[in-house]
Scaffold this active site. Structure first.
Site, short mmCIF file in Angstrom:
data_model
loop_
_atom_site.label_atom_id
_atom_site.label_comp_id
_atom_site.label_asym_id
_atom_site.label_seq_id
_atom_site.Cartn_x
_atom_site.Cartn_y
_atom_site.Cartn_z
N ARG A 129 9.42 -5.96 26.14
CA ARG A 129 9.83 -5.64 25.00
C ARG A 129 8.96 -5.42 23.70
O ARG A 129 8.70 -4.46 22.96
CB ARG A 129 11.14 -6.35 24.72
CG ARG A 129 11.80 -5.81 23.28
CD ARG A 129 12.42 -4.15 23.70
NE ARG A 129 11.58 -3.20 23.47
CZ ARG A 129 11.62 -1.92 23.96
NH1 ARG A 129 12.63 -2.01 25.05
NH2 ARG A 129 10.99 -1.17 23.78
N LYS B 296 2.62 2.00 2.43
CA LYS B 296 3.97 1.95 2.63
C LYS B 296 3.91 1.68 4.14
O LYS B 296 4.54 2.52 4.86
CB LYS B 296 4.70 3.13 2.09
CG LYS B 296 4.64 3.39 0.69
CD LYS B 296 5.21 4.86 0.20
CE LYS B 296 5.29 4.78 -1.13
NZ LYS B 296 5.78 6.22 -1.82
N LYS C 249 -1.95 2.44 -11.28
CA LYS C 249 -0.80 3.26 -11.17
C LYS C 249 0.09 2.97 -12.44
O LYS C 249 -0.59 2.85 -13.52
CB LYS C 249 0.12 2.75 -10.00
CG LYS C 249 -0.67 3.00 -8.79
CD LYS C 249 0.37 2.15 -7.73
CE LYS C 249 1.50 3.11 -7.30
NZ LYS C 249 1.28 4.39 -6.58
N GLU D 75 -3.76 7.02 -11.29
CA GLU D 75 -2.46 7.76 -10.87
C GLU D 75 -2.04 8.63 -12.22
O GLU D 75 -1.74 7.97 -13.28
CB GLU D 75 -1.34 6.99 -10.42
CG GLU D 75 -0.01 7.69 -10.16
CD GLU D 75 1.01 6.77 -9.65
OE1 GLU D 75 1.23 6.41 -8.45
OE2 GLU D 75 1.60 6.40 -10.53
N ASP E 264 0.38 12.79 -9.00
CA ASP E 264 1.49 12.26 -8.50
C ASP E 264 2.70 12.93 -8.90
O ASP E 264 3.06 13.12 -10.13
CB ASP E 264 1.48 10.76 -8.79
CG ASP E 264 2.60 9.99 -8.18
OD1 ASP E 264 2.92 10.23 -6.83
OD2 ASP E 264 3.51 9.46 -8.76
#
Length: 286
Positions: free
Chosen positions: A101, A136, A168, A198, A219
């Site tokens: 598995r 992510k 960011k 960003e 963005d």
């Protein structure tokens, strides 16, 4: 991945996955297979796609028993078809059952990412634009998921927070402005590091260019805003577009003329590729 890097980066994570699945014992396997017996099992693809993660699949079994042998008939990055026999694993049947598995979880997940990435990357053929992943990723799966993106024909953005400077919105808010954030980054970071900013509108783009940013991320802008930004930047910085990028939007975005398109969907939204281990049977020991 070479043997040295695997030992440093991957083995501990694979062992954690095995321990998650076997906290004390594999009670089912121990019930039906109380003693060592040699066997083999077939690795079969049940869905068309791109295979990735064969080295992780193999490593699961060799960490349980170094004498386990895996013979593959395909290589990472290859197209596979439903019903295709991709390999055979031979070894102690207890190892084959207990590792099944975990090995398949890695292979299915990584192959799903490679398949989704290939579908998206194919839409950029003939353009200058490269497809990037993001951070992510699934916790403790980044090394595997970013590898799968490369196997599928994509490219890796920074690996982690130590790997590159990306200012960011909240970094800019903390510094006070785009200009101030870039100045502080240049003062703090080694000169070999590129600085990416960003931006969310043309005013921020202009400020980033004037501050000397190396890469400007556009963005969550509209296509018209991005076209205007690319025209203004005019090669003074590399350009990247980001924000809810799925493979359905990629062709349209590539026509804007950006250098890079980054998509979190490559790793957070790719479905698994259906793969099985079948036809386990005992064999005579060699």
């Amino acid at each position: 991945m070479n043997e040295i890097t695997m030992k440093i980066q991957a083995d501990e994570l694979i062992m954690q996955a095995l321990r998650e699945d076997i906290t004390s014992e594999d009670i089912t396997t121990n019930a039906v297979m109380p003693e060592k017996k040699q066997g083999e099992v077939e690795l079969i693809c049940k869905q068309d796609g791109i295979i990735a993660g064969l080295w992780v699949f193999e490593r699961v079994f060799t960490l349980l028993d170094p004498e386990t042998k895996t013979e593959f008939y395909v290589e990472d990055g290859e197209k596979v078809r439903s019903g295709q026999l991709m390999g055979v694993v031979r070894g102690d049947i207890r190892v084959l059952l207990s590792g099944e598995r975990t090995a398949l979880n890695y292979l299915q997940r990584m192959s799903g990412i490679a398949t989704y990435t290939r579908q998206a990357a194919d839409l950029l053929k003939g353009t200058k634009t490269k497809l990037l992943d993001t951070r992510k990723t699934t916790p403790n799966m980044r090394i595997f998921e970013k590898y799968a993106v490369k196997a599928g024909g994509g490219y890796n953005h920074r690996y982690n927070l130590s790997d590159g400077i990306l200012l960011k919105d909240n970094h800019i808010g903390a510094a006070g402005s785009v200009k101030k954030a870039v100045e502080m980054a240049k003062e703090y970071a080694p000169f070999v590091r590129k600085i990416e900013v960003e931006t969310e509108n043309l005013e921020m783009v202009k400020e980033a260019v004037e501050a000397g940013a190396d890469i400007i991320m556009l963005d969550n802008m509209s296509p018209d805003q991005m076209k205007e930004a690319v025209n203004f930047i005019a090669g003074r910085a590399q350009t990247e577009c980001s924000g809810n990028v799925t493979k359905e939007k990629i062709k349209m975005l590539s026509e804007i003329g950006v250098d890079y398109i980054s998509s979190g969907a490559l790793t957070h939204s790719a479905p698994i590729l259906d793969i099985s281990l079948k036809n386990l049977h005992a064999v005579e020991e060699m």
